[in-house]
Design an enzyme around this catalytic site. Sequence first.
Site, PDB file in Angstrom:
ATOM      1  N   GLY A   1       0.833  -1.193   0.000  1.00  0.00           N
ATOM      2  CA  GLY A   1       0.000   0.000   0.000  1.00  0.00           C
ATOM      3  C   GLY A   1       0.868   1.244   0.000  1.00  0.00           C
ATOM      4  O   GLY A   1       1.688   1.440  -0.883  1.00  0.00           O
TER       5      GLY A   1
ATOM      6  N   LYS B   1       2.979  24.647  -0.535  1.00  0.00           N
ATOM      7  CA  LYS B   1       4.393  24.716  -0.891  1.00  0.00           C
ATOM      8  C   LYS B   1       4.518  25.493  -2.201  1.00  0.00           C
ATOM      9  O   LYS B   1       4.063  25.041  -3.245  1.00  0.00           O
ATOM     10  CB  LYS B   1       4.959  23.297  -1.059  1.00  0.00           C
ATOM     11  CG  LYS B   1       6.383  23.241  -1.590  1.00  0.00           C
ATOM     12  CD  LYS B   1       6.813  21.796  -1.834  1.00  0.00           C
ATOM     13  CE  LYS B   1       8.190  21.722  -2.481  1.00  0.00           C
ATOM     14  NZ  LYS B   1       8.574  20.321  -2.799  1.00  0.00           N
TER      15      LYS B   1
ATOM     16  N   GLU C   1      14.128  18.095  -4.430  1.00  0.00           N
ATOM     17  CA  GLU C   1      13.153  18.455  -5.464  1.00  0.00           C
ATOM     18  C   GLU C   1      11.927  17.533  -5.469  1.00  0.00           C
ATOM     19  O   GLU C   1      11.255  17.375  -6.489  1.00  0.00           O
ATOM     20  CB  GLU C   1      13.805  18.473  -6.858  1.00  0.00           C
ATOM     21  CG  GLU C   1      14.896  19.507  -7.048  1.00  0.00           C
ATOM     22  CD  GLU C   1      14.373  20.938  -7.154  1.00  0.00           C
ATOM     23  OE1 GLU C   1      13.152  21.138  -7.075  1.00  0.00           O
ATOM     24  OE2 GLU C   1      15.204  21.859  -7.309  1.00  0.00           O
TER      25      GLU C   1
END
Length: 510
Positions: A11, A78, A344
């Site tokens: 999962g 963000k 990143e």
Amino acid sequence: MRVKNIAIIGGGTAGWLAANHLAVELRAETDITITVIESPEIGIIGVGEGTVPHIKKSLLKFGIPEAELLATCDTTFKKGIKFVDWMAPSASNPENSYYHPFSSAYPGGADVTSWYLKNSASMEFADVTEAPSLAEAMKSPKRISSAPYEGVVNYAYHFNAVKFGQLLAKNAKEKLGVLHKPATIVNAQLNEHGEVDYLITKEGEQLQYDFFVDCSGFHSLIMGKLFNIPFVDKSSQLLTDTALAVQIPTEANSQIPPYTLAKAHSAGWMWDIPLTNRRGVGFVYSSAHMTEDVAVEHLSRHLQLNTDQFSPRKIPMRMGYREKFWCKNVVALGLAQGFVEPLEATSIFVTDFSAELFARNFSVEKESMSVAADYCNKAVAYTWERVIDFVQLHYCISDRQDSAFWRATTQEVKRSDILQERLDMWAVNSPKKLDIFSRFDLFDVENFLFVLYGMKYKTRAKNMTVYEEDYFRQEIEKVNMYRKKLSGELLDHRLWLDKFATAYQQTSGK
């Protein structure tokens, strides 16, 4: 032979992203069942808590309301990443920082790079967008009236990765008909064609399916252990190999930065990700250049806590990817497919991309899968190579020479031919959209522009006409005016989230 039963082994974010993508793409195939087999004994890594804006497209496609994401996953906004100490200190940049925002590098659609190169002594490249100063002012990217998944400034999210997986699971099961089976898979059996025939649970149960998605994490149960697909090791390009992760509670009234902090140190870097109730902090380092004890000491100073006040989780990092991500009747996603350090927000980004690519190319007829598998394997291998290039870019163009790690990563570490070719080209001419010629480059020219010139990469300045100079100056002035306007209009990030939480509780009764 028609595929009717698909099993997803594992999962977490990878498994449930795969389940949602597959279920959406196969909605018209009413005779196909998708089952996520999730072990109640095996935990998830759960530190991939930063995303890029692409995730909004997937969540919209899945039918997950943004309000539910914000309300259930400790989510914050963000606007990008703030990089600190990735360069040697200088008089022109005493804080030694730069931003990689999610906003466009082309104000008004204009490529103003030539203007920046001529004026680089008096401006930062990120000033071509309004995002950095608004991030520094702790402003939300959305107004109260902003539509779901839309903002005044482009954005992604920080969230609790475990809760995000639970949200994906809830959506897949309740809205898309995905089945869920708790079981621990320990092995699998191949048939006479070399395909996986059935899975074997810890209790000895045999689970037979037609197709399998390996989301078993670093174990790579099928693709790695059973099929023995070679692992393309990239540790020669990226030297960091260990992370120490910790979660730190925060005060209810503390500020929430609308960005990820990526702060470099003498042997790597640290992430600091703010959620609504805590910070997720990780210390990434090269074990060849720093001991674990020293790493813990560095982390304690950043946290402003004594070493006996926190217990970080140690995560070994093996950089690279499987030579194939699709083999016969198995596809590998997430950590079972590959890994590159989380700079990143690479982990969820590559997983989301690969899951979508697989789901869109999946054929319900086994006989027609091989063409799609060959194509997708080439595409995903190319994607991994270019993602690794982009992460390495942050290290290799630094001017830091203050430690053995930085000397090695800037002078000794190998670069791919494509990365070196691009750097050579961009020393002569600034990056253009046509330089990134493949749709499988997940990071496009604007991403490169923000990192290259955030780190003061030297490019030969191009002469401009008087008209061009005047036009570019006007576009930059428009950005400055828009920035000032938004600064007075947008709410504080924490205040926006608090107001949202209050409104959500009142309307949902939760």
